[in-house]
Design a protein around this motif. Structure first.
Motif, PDB file in Angstrom:
ATOM      1  N   ASP A 180      -1.823  -1.241  -4.051  1.00 46.16           N
ATOM      2  CA  ASP A 180      -2.941  -0.325  -3.779  1.00 46.16           C
ATOM      3  C   ASP A 180      -2.410   1.067  -3.489  1.00 46.16           C
ATOM      4  O   ASP A 180      -1.401   1.221  -2.786  1.00 46.16           O
ATOM      5  CB  ASP A 180      -3.754  -0.800  -2.569  1.00 46.16           C
ATOM      6  CG  ASP A 180      -4.475  -2.110  -2.828  1.00 46.16           C
ATOM      7  OD1 ASP A 180      -4.626  -2.476  -4.014  1.00 46.16           O
ATOM      8  OD2 ASP A 180      -4.881  -2.771  -1.862  1.00 46.16           O
ATOM      9  N   VAL A 233       0.831  -1.208   0.000  1.00 42.76           N
ATOM     10  CA  VAL A 233       0.000   0.000   0.000  1.00 42.76           C
ATOM     11  C   VAL A 233       0.863   1.254   0.000  1.00 42.76           C
ATOM     12  O   VAL A 233       1.831   1.345   0.754  1.00 42.76           O
ATOM     13  CB  VAL A 233      -0.921   0.049   1.247  1.00 42.76           C
ATOM     14  CG1 VAL A 233      -1.927   1.188   1.119  1.00 42.76           C
ATOM     15  CG2 VAL A 233      -1.648  -1.264   1.442  1.00 42.76           C
ATOM     16  N   TYR A 271     -10.190   0.115   3.091  1.00 44.10           N
ATOM     17  CA  TYR A 271      -9.557   1.405   3.366  1.00 44.10           C
ATOM     18  C   TYR A 271     -10.576   2.476   3.765  1.00 44.10           C
ATOM     19  O   TYR A 271     -10.317   3.669   3.616  1.00 44.10           O
ATOM     20  CB  TYR A 271      -8.730   1.888   2.171  1.00 44.10           C
ATOM     21  CG  TYR A 271      -7.651   0.907   1.784  1.00 44.10           C
ATOM     22  CD1 TYR A 271      -6.541   0.701   2.585  1.00 44.10           C
ATOM     23  CD2 TYR A 271      -7.761   0.163   0.621  1.00 44.10           C
ATOM     24  CE1 TYR A 271      -5.560  -0.206   2.242  1.00 44.10           C
ATOM     25  CE2 TYR A 271      -6.785  -0.754   0.263  1.00 44.10           C
ATOM     26  CZ  TYR A 271      -5.683  -0.935   1.087  1.00 44.10           C
ATOM     27  OH  TYR A 271      -4.718  -1.837   0.738  1.00 44.10           O
ATOM     28  N   VAL A 297       0.224   5.294   0.655  1.00 44.35           N
ATOM     29  CA  VAL A 297      -0.758   6.267   1.145  1.00 44.35           C
ATOM     30  C   VAL A 297      -0.241   7.664   0.827  1.00 44.35           C
ATOM     31  O   VAL A 297       0.886   8.010   1.197  1.00 44.35           O
ATOM     32  CB  VAL A 297      -0.971   6.136   2.673  1.00 44.35           C
ATOM     33  CG1 VAL A 297      -2.068   7.085   3.128  1.00 44.35           C
ATOM     34  CG2 VAL A 297      -1.317   4.707   3.050  1.00 44.35           C
ATOM     35  N   THR A 351      -5.621  10.101   0.102  1.00 43.59           N
ATOM     36  CA  THR A 351      -6.276  10.837   1.191  1.00 43.59           C
ATOM     37  C   THR A 351      -6.605  12.252   0.724  1.00 43.59           C
ATOM     38  O   THR A 351      -6.102  12.723  -0.299  1.00 43.59           O
ATOM     39  CB  THR A 351      -5.356  10.926   2.422  1.00 43.59           C
ATOM     40  OG1 THR A 351      -4.262  11.816   2.107  1.00 43.59           O
ATOM     41  CG2 THR A 351      -4.800   9.574   2.799  1.00 43.59           C
ATOM     42  N   PRO A 408     -12.449   8.255   2.257  1.00 45.90           N
ATOM     43  CA  PRO A 408     -11.200   8.234   1.476  1.00 45.90           C
ATOM     44  C   PRO A 408     -11.213   9.298   0.380  1.00 45.90           C
ATOM     45  O   PRO A 408     -12.221   9.475  -0.306  1.00 45.90           O
ATOM     46  CB  PRO A 408     -11.185   6.825   0.873  1.00 45.90           C
ATOM     47  CG  PRO A 408     -12.043   6.005   1.754  1.00 45.90           C
ATOM     48  CD  PRO A 408     -13.107   6.933   2.273  1.00 45.90           C
ATOM     49  N   MET A 431     -11.548  -1.654   7.185  1.00 46.47           N
ATOM     50  CA  MET A 431     -10.105  -1.454   7.031  1.00 46.47           C
ATOM     51  C   MET A 431      -9.600  -2.129   5.754  1.00 46.47           C
ATOM     52  O   MET A 431      -8.718  -1.606   5.076  1.00 46.47           O
ATOM     53  CB  MET A 431      -9.359  -1.968   8.261  1.00 46.47           C
ATOM     54  CG  MET A 431      -9.554  -1.076   9.479  1.00 46.47           C
ATOM     55  SD  MET A 431      -8.590  -1.595  10.903  1.00 46.47           S
ATOM     56  CE  MET A 431      -6.951  -1.116  10.396  1.00 46.47           C
ATOM     57  N   GLU A 432     -10.166  -3.295   5.431  1.00 49.18           N
ATOM     58  CA  GLU A 432      -9.758  -3.973   4.196  1.00 49.18           C
ATOM     59  C   GLU A 432     -10.146  -3.163   2.962  1.00 49.18           C
ATOM     60  O   GLU A 432      -9.494  -3.247   1.926  1.00 49.18           O
ATOM     61  CB  GLU A 432     -10.396  -5.365   4.133  1.00 49.18           C
ATOM     62  CG  GLU A 432      -9.743  -6.359   5.091  1.00 49.18           C
ATOM     63  CD  GLU A 432     -10.491  -7.668   5.190  1.00 49.18           C
ATOM     64  OE1 GLU A 432     -11.631  -7.761   4.664  1.00 49.18           O
ATOM     65  OE2 GLU A 432      -9.950  -8.617   5.791  1.00 49.18           O
ATOM     66  N   LEU A 461      -3.772   4.335  -1.760  1.00 44.54           N
ATOM     67  CA  LEU A 461      -4.839   4.956  -0.960  1.00 44.54           C
ATOM     68  C   LEU A 461      -4.645   6.471  -1.006  1.00 44.54           C
ATOM     69  O   LEU A 461      -3.650   6.997  -0.516  1.00 44.54           O
ATOM     70  CB  LEU A 461      -4.793   4.452   0.481  1.00 44.54           C
ATOM     71  CG  LEU A 461      -5.790   5.104   1.442  1.00 44.54           C
ATOM     72  CD1 LEU A 461      -7.227   4.916   0.961  1.00 44.54           C
ATOM     73  CD2 LEU A 461      -5.624   4.556   2.851  1.00 44.54           C
ATOM     74  N   LEU A 466     -11.283   3.942   6.513  1.00 47.24           N
ATOM     75  CA  LEU A 466     -10.797   4.137   7.879  1.00 47.24           C
ATOM     76  C   LEU A 466     -11.758   4.995   8.703  1.00 47.24           C
ATOM     77  O   LEU A 466     -11.898   4.795   9.909  1.00 47.24           O
ATOM     78  CB  LEU A 466      -9.407   4.777   7.851  1.00 47.24           C
ATOM     79  CG  LEU A 466      -8.341   4.019   7.034  1.00 47.24           C
ATOM     80  CD1 LEU A 466      -7.003   4.721   7.140  1.00 47.24           C
ATOM     81  CD2 LEU A 466      -8.230   2.582   7.489  1.00 47.24           C
TER      82      LEU A 466
END
Length: 721
Positions: free
Chosen positions: A354, A324, A471, A326, A358, A401, A468-469, A356, A473
């Motif tokens: 992945d 991942v 994302y 981020v 933000t 997200p 969480m899997e 992610l 959060l």
């Protein structure tokens, strides 16, 4: 250096004269991604270029008349019938006397402006491409400071904007300025100093992007790399599909110096991974290129350069590729895309699976934090006041997200209260554990409340894990927040207190074991978001071993799915809430207790199993089971639920006469407010002349007081029966 030389030897890095974004203030090239665009009011200057044969020629429209000095052609669309006879002929370039050709090129939009476009290959990226296709000369008329150079004739030495003013005046005097139109357009600015960028032809180092971009596009299309949220793929594809060759040289003081050496004796250039002092071609002395690499050139190598590349280290073997990445959405171009194509080129493998994305943390008004606005937040100051865990949790809780979040100190204060609640609840549990053995759940005789909290804990484990899997959060933190605050602290701990303070040692022991188990799982669920406080509490939990971060993350357990028991407990909790609401409406203090008459029918056994919770949490002095309301020989107020009907002994709660007097006084006050608001709104002078916000507030106040009066009348009707 290794990567630079490798790409150079493959022909993917080259040095040449091409159009780049130039900052006249910083005096350096910057990449397309480093140009920030802002909308500005400008003008379209319509200028006549006379034909060399004495004809009228053509009219062009430009937003930058100062670049006219570097024009080398005028282009028209080959399908444009208006200019069909002019193609191949020449025009006189105003103010210079030079003859320039009229060329036909599909680049020209017939519908935009006059359909004729001035071509300045040295000062416009699109014009540069047109110039290459038609083999036009490239005349650069500005120096690195945005000042007209010696090729600008009498305008030499003038700043670009001073030259613009003078050129416009001279065109007016010659009768060649046809008209001026206001025009709002996006203007590129340097991201460092916000000076307007000057597209300019310059000798720089470039990376050929097409061979690198194609496999990077394919990996995302093939889902080998996924963006979360998926919508950010569009930004990535848009940039990668339209990417130009990347200018990687910078004229700055600091950075990785370009590993190229020049020999003044033979004129040849050598690119080398190691420093060299002697020309390998003629033995002459060498001088190194003074330019440095774009900082994103080295940042693009981050996933493998940090692990020992180009050496095949153990770290590189183990950690590349990672799972991942981020990052915020504002550096998809700068960093993410470049890491992807660099990883594929140099490691022959994707750098991560992945991505992610933000959002940004903005101020309370939704503005980006910046030094110029003075609206930045020092996280260390917030941590000093509220704690690191509080700040972390406030930035995560409830945020989707890729979505921006507004920083609010009120939200931080709310999260501090949450962390304090966790600390105090843990302290309560651990203090009660002193001197008692904590048993595994398999050895515990579970009560109804125990089964309910274990099922709810189990549900939250599944919810948090799934979110969480994915994302999500913000949803994960919200789920564990609600569970810890409401269900664990406000309900289960209160249900546990009679067991902990009772005389039955077995029940005390069993309840403590469940409390500790639920606390441990709650700490583990919170640890990714609240690491420091959860670690500190964990060290004091009787059955916990080692660091919480080394413990196994909770897993959903089908054995704890006590659905039937949980349903009964939930119905009892709803009943308790209803009783509390009735007491609150009557203004009864929590410490005042009353008899509760219960008509449970077929559910009597289920209600009996919950009687202790009902007695303690609904402030009951006594529970009396009855078959129907008719058995009750006193005045009551009823509360109904799917589980049973409950009747509160009214005489023990309120003094009827005093309550009527209090409500009558409240109704009179509400009616006075209603009369006042209606009178104001009936006054046309007020509604027409008062500010709209004041009139709207008065209407809202009237509506609120009318609702309040209706509620008071309803209560009075009850007490006047």
């Amino acid at each position: 250096r290794h990567v630079f030389v490798k790409l150079y030897n493959k022909g993917l890095i080259y040095r040449g004269s091409r159009i780049i974004n130039w900052c006249p203030c910083c005096k350096t090239a910057i990449s397309d991604a480093e140009v920030e665009f802002s909308e500005k009011e400008g003008h379209f200057w319509h200028i006549r270029y006379p034909a060399a044969d004495g004809g009228e020629g053509v009219i062009i429209a430009t937003t930058r008349p100062e670049t006219l000095l570097g024009d080398t052609a005028v282009a028209v669309n080959p399908k444009d019938k208006r200019y069909k006879d002019l193609v191949g002929k020449t025009l006189i370039l105003p103010l210079t006397g030079r003859e320039i050709p009229v060329v036909a090129d599909d680049y020209v939009d017939m519908e935009f402006g006059t359909g004729a476009v001035k071509i300045t290959p040295a000062h416009d990226p699109n014009d540069f491409e047109v110039g290459l296709r038609h083999e036009l000369p490239v005349i650069r008329v500005m120096d690195d400071g945005g000042v007209i150079n010696e090729l600008g004739g009498k305008y030499q030495g003038l700043d670009r904007y001073e030259a613009r003013k003078q050129i416009v005046e001279d065109l007016k005097a010659l009768g060649l300025l046809v008209k001026i139109e206001p025009h709002v357009h996006n203007v590129g600015e340097c991201y460092r100093c916000h000076t307007v960028i000057e597209p300019i032809v310059s000798k720089q180092w470039f990376v050929k992007m097409k061979p690198l971009a194609e496999p990077a596009i394919a990996t995302v299309k093939n889902k080998e790399i996924k963006f979360i949220p998926k919508r950010f793929e569009k930004i990535y594809f848009n940039w990668m599909n339209n990417i130009r060759d990347w200018c990687i040289s910078r004229q700055l003081w600091w950075g990785h110096r370009i590993p190229a050496w020049y020999c003044d004796k033979c004129g040849k250039m050598t690119v080398s991974e190691t420093d060299i002092t002697v020309c390998p071609h003629c033995g002459g002395a060498l001088r190194q290129d003074e330019d440095v690499l774009d900082t994103w050139f080295s940042s693009a190598l981050w996933p493998f350069s940090t692990l020992g590349y180009p050496d095949k280290t153990e770290d590189l073997e183990y950690f590349y590729p990672t799972d991942v990445l981020v990052t915020a959405y504002d550096i998809i171009f700068f960093w993410v895309a470049r890491m992807i194509f660099s990883g594929l080129e140099h490691m022959q493998e994707i750098p991560f699976k992945d991505i992610l994305i933000t959002g940004l943390v903005r101020d309370e008004q939704g503005r980006k934090m910046s030094k110029s606005l003075g609206n930045g937040i020092d996280p260390l100051e917030i941590i000093d006041r509220y704690g690191a865990d509080t700040l972390r949790f406030s930035l995560l809780n409830g945020v989707a997200p890729g979505s921006d979040t507004r920083f609010s100190e009120r939200k931080v204060e709310g999260c501090r209260n949450f962390v304090n609640k966790l600390w105090n609840a843990s302290r309560f549990v651990l203090l009660n554990c002193e001197g008692h053995e904590i048993k595994p759940l398999s050895e515990v005789k579970l009560s109804l409340a125990d089964r309910w909290i274990l099922k709810r804990m189990n549900d939250v484990v599944r919810t948090v894990t799934r979110n969480m899997e994915k994302y999500e959060l913000g949803l994960a933190t919200a789920a564990v927040y609600d569970f810890m605050w409401t269900e664990f602290c406000d309900w289960y701990i209160e249900m546990a207190k009679p067991m902990l303070y009772g005389v039955d040692e077995q029940k005390r022991s069993d309840t403590l074991s469940v409390l500790v188990h639920v606390l441990k799982v709650t700490l583990q669920l919170l640890h990714p978001f609240v690491p420091f406080v959860t670690e500190e509490i964990w060290k004091n939990v009787p059955t916990a071993e080692g660091s919480i971060m080394m413990s196994t993350f909770p897993v959903y357990d089908k054995k704890l799915n006590y659905a039937k028991h949980a349903k009964t407990m939930s119905q009892m909790m709803d009943l308790i809430r209803s009783i509390r609401n009735v007491r609150a409406e009557l203004g009864v203090v929590p410490s005042k207790r009353t008899k509760l008459f219960i008509a449970a029918g077929a559910n009597k056994r289920a209600v009996s199993s919950c009687s202790l919770y009902l007695e303690k949490l609904a402030s009951a002095s006594e529970l009396i089971f009855v078959e129907s309301k008719e058995q009750i020989g006193e005045e009551t107020m009823s509360v109904t639920s799917p589980l049973c009907d409950v009747y509160l002994a009214l005489g023990e709660l309120v003094d009827r006469q005093k309550e009527i007097e209090r409500l009558t006084e409240e109704l009179a006050h509400a009616q006075a407010e209603i009369d006042r608001a209606e009178k104001m709104l009936a006054n046309k002078g007020f509604t027409d002349k008062a500010p709209k916000a004041v009139v709207d507030t008065t209407r809202e106040k009237l509506e609120m007081q009318q609702k309040l009066a209706a509620q008071i009348r309803e209560k009075l009707a009850f007490f006047n029966k």
